[in-house]
Each structure stands twice: as C-alpha cells, then as structure tokens.
Write a protein that holds these residues in place. Structure first.
Motif, PDB file in Angstrom:
ATOM      1  N   LEU A 160      -7.636 -34.675  22.075  1.00  0.00           N
ATOM      2  CA  LEU A 160      -7.964 -34.526  23.475  1.00  0.00           C
ATOM      3  C   LEU A 160      -9.406 -34.220  23.819  1.00  0.00           C
ATOM      4  CD1 LEU A 160      -4.871 -32.454  24.429  1.00  0.00           C
ATOM      5  CD2 LEU A 160      -5.309 -34.794  24.975  1.00  0.00           C
TER       6      LEU A 160
ATOM      7  N   ASP B 144     -13.204 -33.958  24.668  1.00  0.00           N
ATOM      8  CA  ASP B 144     -14.170 -34.976  25.081  1.00  0.00           C
ATOM      9  C   ASP B 144     -15.501 -34.809  24.340  1.00  0.00           C
ATOM     10  OD1 ASP B 144     -14.894 -37.193  26.509  1.00  0.00           O
ATOM     11  OD2 ASP B 144     -15.544 -36.070  28.265  1.00  0.00           O
TER      12      ASP B 144
ATOM     13  N   PRO C  69     -14.105 -40.500  29.970  1.00  0.00           N
ATOM     14  CA  PRO C  69     -14.669 -39.913  28.752  1.00  0.00           C
ATOM     15  C   PRO C  69     -16.150 -40.237  28.610  1.00  0.00           C
ATOM     16  CG  PRO C  69     -12.677 -41.182  28.260  1.00  0.00           C
ATOM     17  CD  PRO C  69     -13.036 -41.459  29.682  1.00  0.00           C
TER      18      PRO C  69
ATOM     19  N   GLU D  19      -3.070 -30.837  28.420  1.00  0.00           N
ATOM     20  CA  GLU D  19      -4.356 -31.520  28.500  1.00  0.00           C
ATOM     21  C   GLU D  19      -4.135 -33.019  28.399  1.00  0.00           C
ATOM     22  OE1 GLU D  19      -7.164 -30.051  25.653  1.00  0.00           O
ATOM     23  OE2 GLU D  19      -6.425 -28.016  25.854  1.00  0.00           O
TER      24      GLU D  19
ATOM     25  N   GLN E  89      -6.247 -37.017  28.129  1.00  0.00           N
ATOM     26  CA  GLN E  89      -7.496 -37.684  27.775  1.00  0.00           C
ATOM     27  C   GLN E  89      -7.252 -39.179  27.652  1.00  0.00           C
ATOM     28  OE1 GLN E  89     -10.570 -36.375  27.190  1.00  0.00           O
ATOM     29  NE2 GLN E  89     -11.422 -38.335  26.653  1.00  0.00           N
TER      30      GLN E  89
END
Length: 168
Positions: A70, A72, A126, A154, A156
């Motif tokens: 997850l 970044d 991202p 979370e 992503q």
C-alpha cells in the motif's frame, strides 16, 4: 427492570463484523503472500525455516516489504523482519483487489467508477511509475481500468490497463 428494558442495548458502532486480519499458522505462510508485521500489512519477499533444535520449535524467518502492498513511498520500501515459531499464529491482512473505470484525475485524486456505477474519488494518484503511466494514458484519451488493492483500511492504485473495446 422489566424484561423489555433489559434487552434494550445501545451500540456505539455498527459494521459488517468483518475483521481486518485473520490468523494463520506461521509455517503455512508463503513467499509473495501477505502478513502483518509491526501492525502494518506487508508482502513476504523471503522466507526460511530453521530446524528444531535444543530450544524447541522450528523457527520461521520472514522478510517482508511494507510498501509492496500500500505505501506510496516507492523509493524507500520499508523492509520488515520477524522470527516466529512455526507452530504459532500470525495475522494475515484481508487483501482485496478491485478494478475501477477511470473517469477523471482531479487535484491528484482519481475519480473512479465501480461496475455498478457508484463513484469513488478518495484514491490518491500514486507518485510512482504507475501514477505517471495513469496520468500519461489518461491524457492520451485512453479508456482505463485501474486496479485498487485494499488492506487494513488503506487503499492504493497498483496497476492500470486499457479497457477492452466493446464488440458491436
């Protein structure tokens, strides 16, 4: 107190009851699987098992990368290590992958749409190569499908591909 009053209960929180993690025996974990180390969802990149010895159980040595799921932070992937007896349980995060249609990119956030038409616009673009690919393909006018992975609350974006053309 009457019978009706004792059955009245107030709940401060309501949820579907799904847990963020589930237990799994350490010896059952596998490379490229997921595990929770130091309260963070991680992807296992290396795993070795020592034999039983003078002090009891065989031990499993796990090396996992926090950002593989997850985070970044593409330049600084946090490597986590843990040693656990093979018969003990470890928490494994419930990881889900979902594909969304990209509608727009607005102020660094992705505007996405689910299969049933619901909007989702809380996913950050991202800063990694994937984010650059999403931005470039979107600016080229391509219709894109973005894969979002979520674990432990979370989310992503992890991949992007061009949406298939409808056959007429």
């Amino acid at each position: 107190m009457s019978d009706d009053e004792q059955h009245n209960q107030t709940f401060e929180q309501a949820s579907a009851g799904a847990s963020l993690t589930y237990p799994m025996q350490c010896s059952a974990l596998r490379k490229n699987g997921h595990v929770v180390i130091k309260s963070r969802p991680c992807k296992i990149v290396e795993m070795s098992t020592s034999k039983t010895g003078k002090h009891g159980h065989a031990k499993v040595h796990l090396v996992a990368i926090d950002s593989a799921i997850l985070s970044d932070i593409s330049l600084c992937m946090l490597e986590q290590e843990d040693i656990c007896p093979s018969t003990h349980n470890m928490d494994v995060p419930n990881v889900t992958r979902t594909e969304y249609t990209l509608i727009n990119i607005d102020d660094g956030f992705l505007n996405l749409m689910t299969q049933d038409g619901a909007a989702k616009d809380d996913i950050k673009l991202p800063e990694s190569d994937i984010g650059k690919a999403i931005q470039a393909d979107f600016e080229d006018g391509k219709e894109l499908l973005v894969t979002i992975v979520s674990a432990m609350g979370e989310e992503q974006a992890i991949s992007v591909k061009e949406a298939p053309k409808d056959a007429a």
